[in-house]
Design an enzyme around this catalytic site. Sequence first.
Site, PDB file in Angstrom:
ATOM      1  N   ASP A  58       0.861  -1.184   0.000  1.00 11.76           N
ATOM      2  CA  ASP A  58       0.000   0.000   0.000  1.00 11.76           C
ATOM      3  C   ASP A  58       0.898   1.235   0.000  1.00 11.76           C
ATOM      4  O   ASP A  58       2.031   1.180   0.504  1.00 11.76           O
ATOM      5  CB  ASP A  58      -0.912   0.005   1.231  1.00 11.76           C
ATOM      6  N   GLY A 103     -13.215   6.762  -3.167  1.00  8.21           N
ATOM      7  CA  GLY A 103     -13.976   6.972  -1.946  1.00  8.21           C
ATOM      8  C   GLY A 103     -15.450   6.933  -2.262  1.00  8.21           C
ATOM      9  O   GLY A 103     -15.874   6.385  -3.285  1.00  8.21           O
ATOM     10  N   ALA A 143     -19.585  -1.087  -9.849  1.00  5.32           N
ATOM     11  CA  ALA A 143     -20.867  -0.865 -10.505  1.00  5.32           C
ATOM     12  C   ALA A 143     -20.936   0.489 -11.185  1.00  5.32           C
ATOM     13  O   ALA A 143     -21.860   0.755 -11.960  1.00  5.32           O
ATOM     14  CB  ALA A 143     -22.001  -0.993  -9.488  1.00  5.32           C
ATOM     15  N   TYR A 173     -14.205   8.090 -12.360  1.00 10.21           N
ATOM     16  CA  TYR A 173     -14.000   6.799 -11.699  1.00 10.21           C
ATOM     17  C   TYR A 173     -14.546   5.637 -12.516  1.00 10.21           C
ATOM     18  O   TYR A 173     -13.891   4.595 -12.671  1.00 10.21           O
ATOM     19  CB  TYR A 173     -14.657   6.847 -10.325  1.00 10.21           C
ATOM     20  N   ALA A 217     -22.058   5.554   1.931  1.00  5.69           N
ATOM     21  CA  ALA A 217     -23.299   5.832   2.642  1.00  5.69           C
ATOM     22  C   ALA A 217     -23.491   5.027   3.935  1.00  5.69           C
ATOM     23  O   ALA A 217     -23.849   5.609   4.972  1.00  5.69           O
ATOM     24  CB  ALA A 217     -24.489   5.628   1.712  1.00  5.69           C
TER      25      ALA A 217
END
Length: 353
Positions: A58, A103, A143, A173, A217
Site C-alpha cells: 500500500d 472513496g 458498478a 472513476y 453511505a
Amino acid sequence: MQNVETIGAFRIDRICLEELIAMSDHSSSALVAGGGGFIGGHLAARLLREGYRVRVVDCKPVDEWFQVHPDAENVVADLSLLDAAHAAADGMDEVYNLAADMGGIGFIEGNKARCMLSVLINTHLLMASRDAGVDRFFFSSSACVYAAAHQTAPDLEALREEMAYPAMPEDGYGWEKLFDERMCRHFSEDFGLRTRVARFHNIYGPHGTWDGGREKAPAAICRKIAAAVINGDDKIEIWGDGEQTRSFTYIDDCVEGILRIMRSDCDQPLNLGSEELVTINQLVDLVQELAGCSLTRHHNLSAAQGVRGRNSDNTLIRKQLGWAPSISLRDGISETYKWIYKEVGYASHRFLP
C-alpha cells in the site's frame, strides 16, 4: 512502532521475516495490492488464514493502514510506478489488485482526475504480473461502469453485466474501471495471463473508512447516528431526499466472492453485490432502530447523490459460481454500527461500555 527498513522503493516490515522464511515452501503466494485499505485488509486476513504467503502493498504509511497483519510481508510502495509494481509481483502466484484512489460519492465526483490516475496502478501491475509469470490476476471493478441511463429512477431493473455496453460509465472513476476491465481482457487474450474481474456494489463493514470525506453511505450514516447518540443530538443530515436506492454488500460476502471468482473458470466481469434494494431513508431507519433512537432528518438536496437507483442482478454469478452474496443488510449493518460507534466514541474521547 513498526520496525521497517528501506529496500529500493520498499519499506519492509522486518517483524515478519522469520515467519515468511518458514512459509516459503507453501505452494501459493499472493500479492494484495491496496492491502492497507478496507477490502484489502480483510482479504489479506482471509488468505493468511488459508495458509498463503501474503505480500501486502500500500502507498500509505503502515500506521495509516486499516489493518496490519504481522504474519504478512508488509510493504509501503507506490504501485503506480513500474519498478515498484515489478518488485511487488516478483515471486507471486496470484495478484489481487484492490489499489485505487477512491472513496464515496462526494470524493469521486470531486476528484475525477485523481480517480482516473489509478489506471497507472492496474497497467503496471498487469505488466509486472505478465513478466513475473503470475498465474492469476484479480481486478476490483465497480458498478460505476454502468451507464447512468440505466439508473435514473429508484425502481429501475437491476444491472446485468451486459448492460455496461454501449459504454457510458460514470465520469472519471467509472471510465477508469471500465478501461481497466478491458485491459485485463486483452492481457488475457494477448499474453495468456488469467484475469478475473468483479464489479463491486457498495461494499461496507467494520475496519472501513467512516469519516474524512471518502466514506460511503452505510459508514457515513452509521457515523452520523452514532455521533448523535453519543453527543445527545436530535438531528442528522442526509444527502439528497433519501429516496435514492442502493444495494449494499457486507465485507464477508465480498471477500468470499473475490476468492470464488478468482478460483473460477469465468473470465468475464461479474457483479459482486447484494440484491437487497433499499432507499437511503430505509437504511437510516434500520440504523436508527439498531441504535435505539429517532432523529430529525435534514435533507441536503445540494449534496452529491450519484445515480437515482442501482441494484445488482446476480443471475450470472449464480450461473457461473453457484453462489451469490447472502448476508442480510440488517446483520451486516448491525456489526458495522457497533464497530463505528466504538470508533466515534474513541475519537470523541468518551468512555463506552
